[in-house]
Design an enzyme around this catalytic site. Structure first.
Site, PDB file in Angstrom:
ATOM      1  N   LYS A   1       0.723  -1.269   0.562  1.00  0.00           N
ATOM      2  CA  LYS A   1       0.118  -0.130   0.310  1.00  0.00           C
ATOM      3  C   LYS A   1       0.627   1.072   0.376  1.00  0.00           C
ATOM      4  O   LYS A   1       1.130   1.739  -0.566  1.00  0.00           O
ATOM      5  CB  LYS A   1      -0.845  -0.151   1.081  1.00  0.00           C
ATOM      6  CG  LYS A   1      -1.926  -1.549   1.074  1.00  0.00           C
ATOM      7  CD  LYS A   1      -2.319  -1.223   2.460  1.00  0.00           C
ATOM      8  CE  LYS A   1      -1.834  -1.265   4.057  1.00  0.00           C
ATOM      9  NZ  LYS A   1      -1.423  -2.539   4.050  1.00  0.00           N
TER      10      LYS A   1
ATOM     11  N   ARG B   1      -9.900   0.523   8.016  1.00  0.00           N
ATOM     12  CA  ARG B   1      -9.535  -0.913   8.427  1.00  0.00           C
ATOM     13  C   ARG B   1     -10.755  -1.031   9.348  1.00  0.00           C
ATOM     14  O   ARG B   1     -10.507  -2.750  10.024  1.00  0.00           O
ATOM     15  CB  ARG B   1      -8.313  -0.978  10.014  1.00  0.00           C
ATOM     16  CG  ARG B   1      -7.632  -0.635   9.081  1.00  0.00           C
ATOM     17  CD  ARG B   1      -5.451  -0.699  10.332  1.00  0.00           C
ATOM     18  NE  ARG B   1      -5.103  -1.256  10.103  1.00  0.00           N
ATOM     19  CZ  ARG B   1      -3.587  -0.642   9.489  1.00  0.00           C
ATOM     20  NH1 ARG B   1      -3.668   0.555   8.958  1.00  0.00           N
ATOM     21  NH2 ARG B   1      -3.035  -1.699   9.224  1.00  0.00           N
TER      22      ARG B   1
ATOM     23  N   ARG C   1      12.020  -5.287   5.290  1.00  0.00           N
ATOM     24  CA  ARG C   1      11.547  -3.247   4.804  1.00  0.00           C
ATOM     25  C   ARG C   1      12.507  -2.114   5.996  1.00  0.00           C
ATOM     26  O   ARG C   1      12.712  -2.772   7.185  1.00  0.00           O
ATOM     27  CB  ARG C   1      10.644  -3.015   5.474  1.00  0.00           C
ATOM     28  CG  ARG C   1      10.286  -1.950   4.739  1.00  0.00           C
ATOM     29  CD  ARG C   1       8.563  -1.926   5.218  1.00  0.00           C
ATOM     30  NE  ARG C   1       7.600  -1.743   6.411  1.00  0.00           N
ATOM     31  CZ  ARG C   1       6.236  -1.867   6.547  1.00  0.00           C
ATOM     32  NH1 ARG C   1       5.403  -1.524   5.448  1.00  0.00           N
ATOM     33  NH2 ARG C   1       6.345  -2.779   7.553  1.00  0.00           N
TER      34      ARG C   1
ATOM     35  N   ARG D   1      10.677  -0.084  10.982  1.00  0.00           N
ATOM     36  CA  ARG D   1      10.007   0.480  12.655  1.00  0.00           C
ATOM     37  C   ARG D   1       9.712  -0.828  13.547  1.00  0.00           C
ATOM     38  O   ARG D   1       9.766  -1.888  13.312  1.00  0.00           O
ATOM     39  CB  ARG D   1       8.494  -0.053  11.242  1.00  0.00           C
ATOM     40  CG  ARG D   1       8.147   1.165  10.673  1.00  0.00           C
ATOM     41  CD  ARG D   1       6.498   1.215   9.647  1.00  0.00           C
ATOM     42  NE  ARG D   1       5.900   0.648  10.249  1.00  0.00           N
ATOM     43  CZ  ARG D   1       4.448   0.321   9.482  1.00  0.00           C
ATOM     44  NH1 ARG D   1       4.948   0.389   8.023  1.00  0.00           N
ATOM     45  NH2 ARG D   1       3.862  -0.598  10.067  1.00  0.00           N
TER      46      ARG D   1
ATOM     47  N   ARG E   1      -0.518  -8.113  13.418  1.00  0.00           N
ATOM     48  CA  ARG E   1      -1.119  -7.615  11.998  1.00  0.00           C
ATOM     49  C   ARG E   1      -2.208  -7.957  11.255  1.00  0.00           C
ATOM     50  O   ARG E   1      -2.828  -7.500  10.725  1.00  0.00           O
ATOM     51  CB  ARG E   1      -0.113  -7.044  11.918  1.00  0.00           C
ATOM     52  CG  ARG E   1       0.549  -5.561  12.900  1.00  0.00           C
ATOM     53  CD  ARG E   1       2.100  -5.039  12.250  1.00  0.00           C
ATOM     54  NE  ARG E   1       2.092  -5.008  10.810  1.00  0.00           N
ATOM     55  CZ  ARG E   1       3.041  -4.419  10.767  1.00  0.00           C
ATOM     56  NH1 ARG E   1       4.187  -4.580  11.254  1.00  0.00           N
ATOM     57  NH2 ARG E   1       3.637  -3.669   9.355  1.00  0.00           N
TER      58      ARG E   1
HETATM   59  P1  AP5 Z   1       5.343  -1.398   1.914  1.00  0.00           P
HETATM   60  O1  AP5 Z   1       4.730  -0.442   0.741  1.00  0.00           O
HETATM   61  O2  AP5 Z   1       5.671  -0.961   3.035  1.00  0.00           O
HETATM   62  O3  AP5 Z   1       3.125  -2.377   2.953  1.00  0.00           O
HETATM   63  P2  AP5 Z   1       2.199  -1.488   3.258  1.00  0.00           P
HETATM   64  O4  AP5 Z   1       1.314  -2.970   2.495  1.00  0.00           O
HETATM   65  O5  AP5 Z   1       1.935  -0.159   3.480  1.00  0.00           O
HETATM   66  O6  AP5 Z   1       2.629  -2.706   4.956  1.00  0.00           O
HETATM   67  P3  AP5 Z   1       2.736  -1.724   6.091  1.00  0.00           P
HETATM   68  O7  AP5 Z   1       3.117  -2.883   6.899  1.00  0.00           O
HETATM   69  O8  AP5 Z   1       2.447  -0.603   6.312  1.00  0.00           O
HETATM   70  O9  AP5 Z   1       0.573  -2.015   6.401  1.00  0.00           O
HETATM   71  P4  AP5 Z   1       0.247  -1.730   7.809  1.00  0.00           P
HETATM   72  O10 AP5 Z   1      -0.917  -2.071   7.116  1.00  0.00           O
HETATM   73  O11 AP5 Z   1       0.730  -3.141   8.812  1.00  0.00           O
HETATM   74  O12 AP5 Z   1       0.606  -0.863   8.690  1.00  0.00           O
HETATM   75  P5  AP5 Z   1       0.301   0.487   8.631  1.00  0.00           P
HETATM   76  O13 AP5 Z   1       1.512   1.872   8.849  1.00  0.00           O
HETATM   77  O14 AP5 Z   1      -1.254   1.265   7.991  1.00  0.00           O
HETATM   78  O15 AP5 Z   1       6.080  -3.209   1.567  1.00  0.00           O
HETATM   79  C1  AP5 Z   1       6.303  -3.559   2.123  1.00  0.00           C
HETATM   80  C2  AP5 Z   1       7.717  -3.575   1.672  1.00  0.00           C
HETATM   81  O16 AP5 Z   1       7.726  -5.375   1.168  1.00  0.00           O
HETATM   82  C3  AP5 Z   1       8.423  -3.088   1.331  1.00  0.00           C
HETATM   83  O17 AP5 Z   1      10.432  -3.197   2.111  1.00  0.00           O
HETATM   84  C4  AP5 Z   1       8.779  -2.401   0.065  1.00  0.00           C
HETATM   85  O18 AP5 Z   1       9.959  -2.539  -0.826  1.00  0.00           O
HETATM   86  C5  AP5 Z   1       7.992  -4.433  -0.325  1.00  0.00           C
HETATM   87  N1  AP5 Z   1       7.139  -4.706  -1.172  1.00  0.00           N
HETATM   88  C6  AP5 Z   1       6.415  -3.436  -1.475  1.00  0.00           C
HETATM   89  N2  AP5 Z   1       5.496  -4.255  -3.525  1.00  0.00           N
HETATM   90  C7  AP5 Z   1       6.609  -5.335  -3.199  1.00  0.00           C
HETATM   91  C8  AP5 Z   1       5.986  -6.271  -4.611  1.00  0.00           C
HETATM   92  N3  AP5 Z   1       5.322  -5.630  -5.437  1.00  0.00           N
HETATM   93  N4  AP5 Z   1       7.202  -7.334  -4.759  1.00  0.00           N
HETATM   94  C9  AP5 Z   1       8.310  -7.293  -4.222  1.00  0.00           C
HETATM   95  N5  AP5 Z   1       8.283  -6.604  -2.858  1.00  0.00           N
HETATM   96  C10 AP5 Z   1       7.442  -5.047  -2.712  1.00  0.00           C
HETATM   97  O19 AP5 Z   1      -0.053   0.294  10.473  1.00  0.00           O
HETATM   98  C11 AP5 Z   1       0.832   0.713  11.675  1.00  0.00           C
HETATM   99  C12 AP5 Z   1       0.098   0.300  12.920  1.00  0.00           C
HETATM  100  O20 AP5 Z   1      -1.212   1.799  12.928  1.00  0.00           O
HETATM  101  C13 AP5 Z   1      -1.366  -0.803  12.775  1.00  0.00           C
HETATM  102  O21 AP5 Z   1      -1.483  -1.780  13.294  1.00  0.00           O
HETATM  103  C14 AP5 Z   1      -1.943  -0.586  13.651  1.00  0.00           C
HETATM  104  O22 AP5 Z   1      -1.654  -0.453  14.928  1.00  0.00           O
HETATM  105  C15 AP5 Z   1      -1.804   1.459  13.944  1.00  0.00           C
HETATM  106  N6  AP5 Z   1      -3.765   1.986  12.396  1.00  0.00           N
HETATM  107  C16 AP5 Z   1      -2.664   2.569  11.844  1.00  0.00           C
HETATM  108  N7  AP5 Z   1      -4.288   2.676  10.565  1.00  0.00           N
HETATM  109  C17 AP5 Z   1      -4.705   2.383  11.300  1.00  0.00           C
HETATM  110  C18 AP5 Z   1      -6.679   2.099  11.252  1.00  0.00           C
HETATM  111  N8  AP5 Z   1      -6.983   2.907  10.896  1.00  0.00           N
HETATM  112  N9  AP5 Z   1      -7.244   2.058  12.125  1.00  0.00           N
HETATM  113  C19 AP5 Z   1      -5.965   1.541  13.533  1.00  0.00           C
HETATM  114  N10 AP5 Z   1      -5.389   1.003  13.801  1.00  0.00           N
HETATM  115  C20 AP5 Z   1      -4.647   1.748  12.480  1.00  0.00           C
HETATM  116 MG    MG Z   2       2.715   0.998   4.747  1.00  0.00          MG
END
Ligand code: AP5
Ligand code: MG
Length: 216
Positions: free
Chosen positions: A15, A89, A128, A162, A173
């Site tokens: 994402k 979410r 990552r 992170r 997660r």
């Molecule tokens: P990346 O693009 O970083 O993946 P992502 O989908 O953004 O994954 P996240 O880990 O950021 O998602 P998340 O939903 O757990 O975290 P968030 O910050 O939202 O890609 C990952 C890796 O893979 C990278 O190294 C990239 O280079 C590689 N990659 C990407 N595409 C690729 C491909 N096609 N092929 C190969 N490699 C690839 O949330 C964190 C925390 O915040 C949550 O756990 C929660 O506690 C809180 N939180 C955030 N939003 C909310 C909400 N709306 N409600 C409640 N709690 C929330």
């Molecule tokens: Mg992300």
């Protein structure tokens, strides 16, 4: 008209990677609640203090906190379309977003689900890292900087990982995603908004899949 889209998918689905590309290519605005919450933790704001332990455990923070953050960001945004990354979410967040958009005379164009194989995601996440200065994203196996130890974008030499990117937290997660986030898809399917893109393809291919939806 500016397109407002949701990128939906489990942790590591890509994402953030794809949102950054849409920002660079189309001038859209990335609205990542994860990034906003990490900024709040870093700045030690009251919200940051409240969510720090919940995030470190890989659990979801409260609906009210994240929806308030999105509302504030929508008011600052410059109108080239929003990419919701990691929001909504839960069902309550999905309904809150509809209201936040309607209040501003806007609506969702698409919900793009990045379809991925969960087994591959742990490797993506634990490998990552990002530039400590400009935030550019890298990966130990899939996206190293061109010159080892130097950011391609800004030339800085410091990188960070992170605190929630360890295997145990990633499992929590993913469980949260399955239990609370995947079940909101039918809400959007009923409105014909969902488009699926293969998130297991290489990053450029995923970007082309998303572009095909937006331009199609
Ligand atoms: P990346 O693009 O970083 O993946 P992502 O989908 O953004 O994954 P996240 O880990 O950021 O998602 P998340 O939903 O757990 O975290 P968030 O910050 O939202 O890609 C990952 C890796 O893979 C990278 O190294 C990239 O280079 C590689 N990659 C990407 N595409 C690729 C491909 N096609 N092929 C190969 N490699 C690839 O949330 C964190 C925390 O915040 C949550 O756990 C929660 O506690 C809180 N939180 C955030 N939003 C909310 C909400 N709306 N409600 C409640 N709690 C929330
Ligand atoms: Mg992300």
């Amino acid at each position: 008209m500016a397109l407002n889209i949701i990128l939906l998918g489990p942790p590591g689905a890509g994402k953030g990677t794809q949102a950054a590309r849409l920002v660079a290519k189309r001038g859209m605005v990335q609205m990542s609640t994860g990034d906003m919450l990490r900024e709040a933790v870093k700045a030690e704001t009251p919200v940051g203090q409240q969510v720090k332990a919940v995030m470190a455990a890989g659990e979801l923070v409260s609906d009210a906190i994240v929806s308030a953050l999105i509302g504030e960001r929508l008011d600052q945004e410059d109108g080239k379309g929003a990419i919701f990354d990691g929001y909504p979410r839960t069902q309550a967040q999905a309904e809150a977003l509809d209201l936040l958009l309607a209040e501003r005379g806007r609506r969702l164009a698409y919900v793009i689900e990045l379809e991925v194989d969960e087994a591959a995601l742990v490797e993506r996440i634990v490998g990552r890292f990002t530039c400590a200065q400009c935030g550019a994203g890298y990966h130990d196996s899939f996206a190293q900087p061109a010159v080892q130890g130097t950011c391609d974008i800004c030339g800085a030499h410091e990188f960070k990982r992170r605190p929630d990117d360890n295997e145990a937290t990633v499992r929590t997660r993913m469980a949260e995603y399955r239990a609370k986030t995947a079940p909101i898809l039918p809400y959007y399917e009923a409105r014909g908004l969902v488009r699926r893109v293969d998130g297991m393809a290489d990053m450029d291919e995923v970007s082309r899949g998303i572009a095909a939806v937006l331009d199609g």
